[in-house]
Every structure is written in structure tokens, then in C-alpha cells.
Design an enzyme around this catalytic site. Structure first.
Site, PDB file in Angstrom:
ATOM      1  N   CYS A 129       0.843  -1.208   0.000  1.00 22.91           N
ATOM      2  CA  CYS A 129       0.000   0.000   0.000  1.00 22.91           C
ATOM      3  C   CYS A 129       0.872   1.250   0.000  1.00 22.91           C
ATOM      4  O   CYS A 129       1.890   1.321   0.699  1.00 22.91           O
ATOM      5  CB  CYS A 129      -0.917  -0.009   1.222  1.00 22.91           C
ATOM      6  SG  CYS A 129      -2.038   1.398   1.236  1.00 22.91           S
TER       7      CYS A 129
ATOM      8  N   CYS B 178       0.393   4.761   6.984  1.00 23.95           N
ATOM      9  CA  CYS B 178      -0.268   4.612   8.289  1.00 23.95           C
ATOM     10  C   CYS B 178       0.671   3.851   9.250  1.00 23.95           C
ATOM     11  O   CYS B 178       1.040   2.694   8.970  1.00 23.95           O
ATOM     12  CB  CYS B 178      -1.591   3.871   8.133  1.00 23.95           C
ATOM     13  SG  CYS B 178      -2.599   4.539   6.789  1.00 23.95           S
TER      14      CYS B 178
ATOM     15  N   CYS C 139     -17.022  -8.528   5.440  1.00 21.01           N
ATOM     16  CA  CYS C 139     -16.334  -7.252   5.217  1.00 21.01           C
ATOM     17  C   CYS C 139     -15.058  -7.492   4.427  1.00 21.01           C
ATOM     18  O   CYS C 139     -14.162  -8.204   4.885  1.00 21.01           O
ATOM     19  CB  CYS C 139     -15.936  -6.621   6.545  1.00 21.01           C
ATOM     20  SG  CYS C 139     -17.305  -6.405   7.663  1.00 21.01           S
TER      21      CYS C 139
ATOM     22  N   CYS D 181     -19.896  -5.374   3.464  1.00 20.50           N
ATOM     23  CA  CYS D 181     -19.161  -4.176   3.860  1.00 20.50           C
ATOM     24  C   CYS D 181     -17.852  -4.199   3.088  1.00 20.50           C
ATOM     25  O   CYS D 181     -17.282  -5.282   2.900  1.00 20.50           O
ATOM     26  CB  CYS D 181     -18.883  -4.229   5.367  1.00 20.50           C
ATOM     27  SG  CYS D 181     -17.843  -2.865   5.946  1.00 20.50           S
TER      28      CYS D 181
ATOM     29  N   CYS E 291     -19.616   3.059   8.387  1.00 24.15           N
ATOM     30  CA  CYS E 291     -18.904   2.374   9.459  1.00 24.15           C
ATOM     31  C   CYS E 291     -17.616   3.155   9.673  1.00 24.15           C
ATOM     32  O   CYS E 291     -16.758   3.187   8.783  1.00 24.15           O
ATOM     33  CB  CYS E 291     -18.607   0.929   9.035  1.00 24.15           C
ATOM     34  SG  CYS E 291     -17.544   0.051  10.198  1.00 24.15           S
TER      35      CYS E 291
ATOM     36  N   ARG F 152     -18.406  -1.504  17.791  1.00 28.36           N
ATOM     37  CA  ARG F 152     -17.734  -2.797  17.581  1.00 28.36           C
ATOM     38  C   ARG F 152     -16.418  -2.887  18.344  1.00 28.36           C
ATOM     39  O   ARG F 152     -15.529  -2.042  18.180  1.00 28.36           O
ATOM     40  CB  ARG F 152     -17.473  -3.038  16.084  1.00 28.36           C
ATOM     41  CG  ARG F 152     -16.836  -4.410  15.844  1.00 28.36           C
ATOM     42  CD  ARG F 152     -16.734  -4.790  14.369  1.00 28.36           C
ATOM     43  NE  ARG F 152     -18.010  -4.700  13.717  1.00 28.36           N
ATOM     44  CZ  ARG F 152     -18.277  -3.912  12.681  1.00 28.36           C
ATOM     45  NH1 ARG F 152     -17.336  -3.170  12.172  1.00 28.36           N
ATOM     46  NH2 ARG F 152     -19.480  -3.876  12.156  1.00 28.36           N
TER      47      ARG F 152
HETATM   48 FE1  SF4 Z   1      -2.845   1.245   3.352  1.00 33.08          FE
HETATM   49 FE2  SF4 Z   1      -3.165   2.738   5.557  1.00 33.08          FE
HETATM   50 FE3  SF4 Z   1      -5.161   1.099   4.692  1.00 33.08          FE
HETATM   51 FE4  SF4 Z   1      -2.872   0.114   5.735  1.00 33.08          FE
HETATM   52  S1  SF4 Z   1      -4.437   1.339   6.782  1.00 33.08           S
HETATM   53  S2  SF4 Z   1      -3.930  -0.615   3.945  1.00 33.08           S
HETATM   54  S3  SF4 Z   1      -1.324   1.577   4.967  1.00 33.08           S
HETATM   55  S4  SF4 Z   1      -4.315   2.908   3.653  1.00 33.08           S
END
Ligand code: SF4
Ligand code: SAM
Ligand code: DTB
Length: 336
Positions: A60, A64, A104, A135, A195, A267
Site C-alpha cells: 500500500c 499509516c 467485510c 461491507c 462504518c 464494535r
Molecule cells: Fe494502506 Fe493505511 Fe489502509 Fe494500511 S491502513 S492498507 S497503509 S491505507
């Protein structure tokens, strides 16, 4: 607390002081109040269960700081392309046969491309065809993309605020808090159930937890579903090795979420594998009425179904079957 007093609380203008005052209550007073609100709107012995599947894993582009799937961190996670439809159907069937009512599907994308969305829509159609609620959580969405998902009959879109606007920059730099609010707006306007929740234990302060709940509770209408995750510390991510949050502070946050958003499903989400049964029982007492069920979250472990069945039996909790809108109206009014 009278029913009138309970209903008066269904509002979207909570001040930070009001929320901090709830957090500051003696634990027993807070839990009593949360349980009273909970009983006014829900069967206190029923829990909704959803099962997760990672349909596209790793690589990704976002950063994060909690996430095993960001390409920025070496977490040893094996990347996987978008799963074929038959594998998704198989996983949904297995979840249904174990009693799960909502499936989900999560993808490690900053946002889906329109081509990706075509494939996800096929998955939504197939899972709905099994008689399950659907979801998806796919990252940021444009308004037309949200409308396409709504047209496909998607029941819920998960997109978390994650933390307070003030702490947010310590966790994510590749998209803004406002981007998240914009996606939630597109989802709401398309007519999909929202959600949205966040993660605790990332090093945020008590004020940050109160501010996150304030942002969620001041969305109008409230999100139908509010996942509260305890950080799952993943080796290789920047948040690995952080001090752990006091489980009682986690329970308090669930209780305050229940009081602020009386009609929402709260949740008890990630982090249950590292939580005692007693902490989970306190979360249910505090008004949590939904869990992720099945031995995997997206990329990390969750308690296995047998363990959850045993815990529910010890607590006298029933797993909710799919609720018809007509039942909900008869039981609790039309909500907000
Ligand atoms: Fe990508 Fe952030 Fe989602 Fe993880 S939480 S998959 S780093 S967007
Ligand atoms: N990529 C999409 C996105 O971020 O919008 C969807 C998937 S993402 C994994 C969904 C949510 O899972 C995150 O917003 C975060 O709240 C939660 N999450 C991810 N990793 C977590 C972890 N290690 N511990 C707790 N919650 C986590
Ligand atoms: C949410 O709030 N929690 C779920 C779901 N929404 C998508 C995800 C939890 C992920 C935990 C870490 C992992 O398994 O990768």
C-alpha cells in the site's frame, strides 16, 4: 436515567468538556450510564458478528504508522493481488456457515481504480446473493465511486477517522483528516451505511480519544457502526513497541462511545487476541454489541470461533441473526 433523558442525548453537538466529563466519571458510574443507554436501544445480550477478508494485501502506498500493509515498512507480510471471485465466495460461504451475518472485504489501497471497483462490485453482488450483509473498506472514494457501490447494493462502507485531528499527523502523512471526512460524506450521500471508528493505544492522550469520539459523534447522522480497535502492534511498523494502553481506558472509551452514539453498533474490533475474556466482558457491559468473528482479521490473528462461542456461552450472549428493518422499527423506533 429516564427514557426521556436517554433520548435527549441523541444529538450531534457534543462539546469536548461534556465528553471529558464522561471520561472522568468513576468507572462504575460510567459503566452504569453506558449500560442504561445501551438497554434503551438494544437487546443487551445480543452481539452482531462480522467476518473480515483481505481481498488485496500489502504494497500500500500510504504510510499509516500502525499498518502491516504499508509498502513503507518492512513487516515481512506477503503481498497478494486482488483475490479471484471464487476464493471470495468460498470464504464468505465459510463465514456464513459459522454464523456470521456480515462479510467485510478490505483492500490495501489508497483508493480503488474504476477497474478495481468493477471487480469489487462483482464480489459484493455474489456475497449479497448468499444472503449476507456486505461491507467493504477500499480507502478514499470519489462521489461517483460511492454511488456505484450504492447501486450495487453495498450495505456498509468502512472508513475510519483513526484518531483525533490533532494526533492524526503523528500517524499518517499521506492523506489528511479532511480527506477522510470527505470520503465519509460521499458514502453518506450515496445512501450507504457508514462504518467509522478508530484505533486506541497509538500513543495518543486521553484528550485525543475524547476528540476522536467527538468527531464521530458530531457526524450527522451518527455512523451506523463504530469500530473501536486496540492497536495490534506489528513488528516493523513505527508503532511497534509502544507502551500498551490500560485495558480499563479502552473499556471507558467504549462506554463513552455508547453514550454519545446511542443507536450505533459499537464494535469491539482489532486487539481481542491480546485481551482477556474479562476485559472483553467489560466491553460488552460498556455497550459494545458487535465483533469481528473468525480467526483472522485482515493480516493478523483474531480469537478462533470456538473461543468466542465459549465466551458467549459463559456470558449468556446470543449472536444476532440478520435483522429485518421492520423488526428494528418495531423494537427501537426509526433511529436518527
Ligand atoms: Fe494502506 Fe493505511 Fe489502509 Fe494500511 S491502513 S492498507 S497503509 S491505507
Ligand atoms: N486501506 C483501507 C484504508 O485504510 O482505508 C482499508 C483497510 S485498513 C487496514 C482499515 C482500518 O483498519 C484502518 O483504518 C485502521 O483503523 C484499522 N487497522 C489497520 N491496522 C491496524 C492495526 N495494526 N491495529 C488496529 N487497527 C488497525
Ligand atoms: C476496522 O476498524 N478494523 C478492521 C476493519 N475495520 C477493516 C481491520 C483491523 C485490522 C487489524 C490489523 C490487521 O489484521 O491487518
Amino acid at each position: 436515567m429516564s427514557a426521556v433523558e436517554t433520548d435527549r442525548q441523541l444529538h450531534n453537538d457534543w462539546s469536548l468538556d461534556e465528553i471529558r466529563a464522561l471520561f472522568a466519571l468513576p468507572f462504575n458510574d460510567l459503566l452504569f450510564r453506558a449500560q442504561t443507554v445501551h438497554r434503551a436501544h438494544f437487546d443487551p445480550n445480543q452481539v452482531q458478528v462480522s467476518t473480515l477478508l483481505s481481498i488485496k494485501t500489502g504494497a500500500c502506498a500510504e504510510d499509516c504508522a500502525y499498518c502491516s500493509q504499508s509498502a513503507k515498512y518492512d513487516t515481512g507480510l506477503e503481498r497478494e493481488k486482488l483475490l479471484p471471485l471464487d476464493e471470495v465466495i468460498e470464504a464468505a460461504q465459510a463465514a456464513k456457515s459459522k454464523g456470521s451475518t456480515r462479510f467485510c472485504m478490505g483492500a490495501a489501497w489508497r483508493n480503488p481504480t474504476d477497474r478495481n471497483l468493477d471487480k469489487v462490485i462483482d464480489m459484493i453482488t455474489a456475497v449479497r446473493g448468499l444472503g449476507m450483509e456486505t461491507c467493504v473498506t477500499l480507502g478514499m472514494l470519489s462521489e461517483p465511486q460511492a454511488r456505484r457501490l450504492a447501486d450495487a447494493g453495498l450495505d456498509y462502507y468502512n472508513h475510519n477517522l483513526d484518531t483525533s485531528p490533532e494526533f492524526y499527523g503523528n500517524v499518517i502523512t499521506t492523506r489528511t483528516f479532511q480527506d477522510r471526512l470527505d470520503t465519509l460524506k460521499s458514502v453518506r450521500e450515496a445512501g450507504i451505511n457508514v462504518c467509522s471508528g478508530g484505533i486506541l493505544g497509538m500513543g495518543e492522550t486521553g484528550t485525543d480519544r475524547a476528540r476522536m469520539l467527538q468527531e464521530l459523534a458530531n457526524l450527522s447522522p451518527h455512523p451506523e457502526s463504530v469500530p473501536i480497535n486496540m492497536l495490534v502492534q506489528v513488528e516493523g511498523t513505527p508503532l511497534y513497541g509502544n507502551d500498551r494502553l490500560d485495558p480499563l481506558e479502552f473499556v471507558r472509551t467504549i462506554a463513552v462511545a455508547r453514550i454519545l452514539m446511542p443507536h450505533s453498533y459499537v464494535r469491539l474490533s482489532a486487539g481481542r487476541s491480546e485481551m482477556s475474556d474479562e476485559t472483553q466482558a467489560l466491553c460488552f457491559l460498556a455497550g459494545a454489541n458487535s465483533i469481528f468473528y473468525g480467526d483472522r482479521l485482515l493480516t493478523t490473528d483474531n480469537p478462533d470461533a470456538d473461543h468466542d462461542h465459549a465466551l458467549f456461552a459463559r456470558l449468556g450472549i446470543n449472536m444476532q441473526t440478520i435483522e429485518l428493518e421492520s423488526d428494528r422499527q418495531a423494537c427501537c423506533g426509526s433511529g436518527q
